[in-house]
Design an enzyme around this catalytic site. Structure first.
Site, mmCIF file in Angstrom:
data_model
loop_
_atom_site.group_PDB
_atom_site.id
_atom_site.type_symbol
_atom_site.label_atom_id
_atom_site.label_comp_id
_atom_site.label_asym_id
_atom_site.label_seq_id
_atom_site.Cartn_x
_atom_site.Cartn_y
_atom_site.Cartn_z
ATOM 1 N N GLU A 78 0.829 -1.205 0.000
ATOM 2 C CA GLU A 78 0.000 0.000 0.000
ATOM 3 C C GLU A 78 0.870 1.264 0.000
ATOM 4 O O GLU A 78 1.901 1.324 0.665
ATOM 5 C CB GLU A 78 -0.926 0.020 1.228
ATOM 6 C CG GLU A 78 -1.912 -1.137 1.280
ATOM 7 C CD GLU A 78 -2.977 -1.089 0.186
ATOM 8 O OE1 GLU A 78 -3.121 -0.044 -0.478
ATOM 9 O OE2 GLU A 78 -3.656 -2.125 -0.003
ATOM 10 N N ARG A 88 -17.497 -1.102 6.047
ATOM 11 C CA ARG A 88 -18.590 -1.743 5.270
ATOM 12 C C ARG A 88 -19.238 -2.862 6.076
ATOM 13 O O ARG A 88 -20.386 -3.239 5.838
ATOM 14 C CB ARG A 88 -18.053 -2.248 3.919
ATOM 15 C CG ARG A 88 -17.231 -3.479 4.011
ATOM 16 C CD ARG A 88 -16.389 -3.797 2.786
ATOM 17 N NE ARG A 88 -15.161 -4.421 3.219
ATOM 18 C CZ ARG A 88 -15.060 -5.685 3.594
ATOM 19 N NH1 ARG A 88 -16.092 -6.486 3.540
ATOM 20 N NH2 ARG A 88 -13.909 -6.179 4.029
ATOM 21 N N CYS A 141 -7.978 -2.119 8.193
ATOM 22 C CA CYS A 141 -6.618 -2.085 7.637
ATOM 23 C C CYS A 141 -6.169 -0.653 7.342
ATOM 24 O O CYS A 141 -5.044 -0.276 7.670
ATOM 25 C CB CYS A 141 -6.527 -2.942 6.375
ATOM 26 S SG CYS A 141 -6.501 -4.698 6.776
ATOM 27 N N HIS A 165 -1.233 -5.761 1.837
ATOM 28 C CA HIS A 165 -2.453 -6.566 1.745
ATOM 29 C C HIS A 165 -2.151 -7.856 0.993
ATOM 30 O O HIS A 165 -1.430 -7.840 -0.005
ATOM 31 C CB HIS A 165 -3.540 -5.782 1.003
ATOM 32 C CG HIS A 165 -4.528 -5.118 1.906
ATOM 33 N ND1 HIS A 165 -4.870 -3.794 1.794
ATOM 34 C CD2 HIS A 165 -5.272 -5.610 2.947
ATOM 35 C CE1 HIS A 165 -5.776 -3.496 2.728
ATOM 36 N NE2 HIS A 165 -6.035 -4.574 3.437
HETATM 37 N N1 PCA Z 1 -8.225 -7.119 6.629
HETATM 38 C C1 PCA Z 1 -9.181 -6.078 6.925
HETATM 39 C C2 PCA Z 1 -9.021 -5.815 8.386
HETATM 40 C C3 PCA Z 1 -8.297 -6.988 8.941
HETATM 41 C C4 PCA Z 1 -7.749 -7.688 7.768
HETATM 42 O O1 PCA Z 1 -6.983 -8.651 7.791
HETATM 43 C C5 PCA Z 1 -9.087 -4.867 6.003
HETATM 44 O O2 PCA Z 1 -8.647 -5.021 4.840
HETATM 45 O O3 PCA Z 1 -9.460 -3.764 6.408
#
Ligand code: PCA
Length: 204
Positions: A78, A88, A141, A165
């Protein structure tokens, strides 16, 4: 040099979260950097509190958080965190803020101050698909991506923070036809490559 790496507990009805599973399996040393691993809750403010306590305790140079991004097909480093909580779905303690700032005194967004491009390049050198992402969403996140960067700015100047991610694991998509996944072993190798790029960049 020390890198604190966090992974999330499962959320959204999933039994497993690939982020903490992968983080747990990382080596303890990558490219001369000591790797400290931490599980964080998928709960709005508790995540940042836990990260703050770990920063106090271990004094890492870099904080990298890893999260599951179900539906994404490659590893995403990111680039930014934005100052909004717009969930959401509820988090693991029922919080579901709508368009609320994470820090009303903070800027609208931050560039995450890790070598995003070098991290992507090094993951891809391992023949693992990866790309830069320009949104970490507006759920927990992004809350961590923005919140940790803000914490550094206000409390721990000189440190760096980033966010990665990762896709679902194969076992999570058994009944989700057409949804991409990546094996745990490949994710662990990809994360290690990203951390190696950080260690290299900072030791330059
Ligand atoms: N993914 C979520 C929150 C925790 C995770 O592993 C997100 O993309 O916000």
């Amino acid at each position: 040099m020390k890198i604190l790496v966090t992974g999330f507990e499962p959320f959204g009805g999933e039994k497993i979260n690939p982020s903490i599973e992968a983080v747990k399996r990382l080596p303890d040393n990558i490219g001369g950097a000591e790797i400290i691993k931490l599980e964080i809750p998928t709960v709005r403010w508790k995540t940042l509190k836990k990260i703050d306590q770990a920063v106090e305790k271990y004094n890492p140079d870099v904080i990298i958080s890893v999260g599951q991004a179900g539906g994404r097909s490659d590893i995403n480093v990111e680039r930014v965190g934005i100052n909004v909580d717009d969930f959401r779905i509820e988090d693991n303690e029922g919080n579901q803020p709508c368009d609320e700032p994470i820090d009303a005194a903070g800027p609208d967004g931050y560039f995450l101050n890790v070598p995003v491009k070098a991290m992507v390049d090094n993951i891809r050198k391992h023949q693992i698909p990866a790309s830069v992402s320009d949104t970490a969403g507006t759920y927990v996140c992004n809350h961590v991506a923005y919140g940790t960067r803000r914490m550094i700015e206000t409390k721990y100047p000189g440190k760096r923070s980033g966010f990665i991610h990762i896709p679902y694991l194969p076992q999570q998509v058994m009944d989700k036809k057409g949804v991409p996944s990546m094996s745990l072993q490949v994710v662990v190798e990809g994360l290690a490559a990203a951390l190696e790029a950080i260690a290299e960049e900072i030791n330059k």
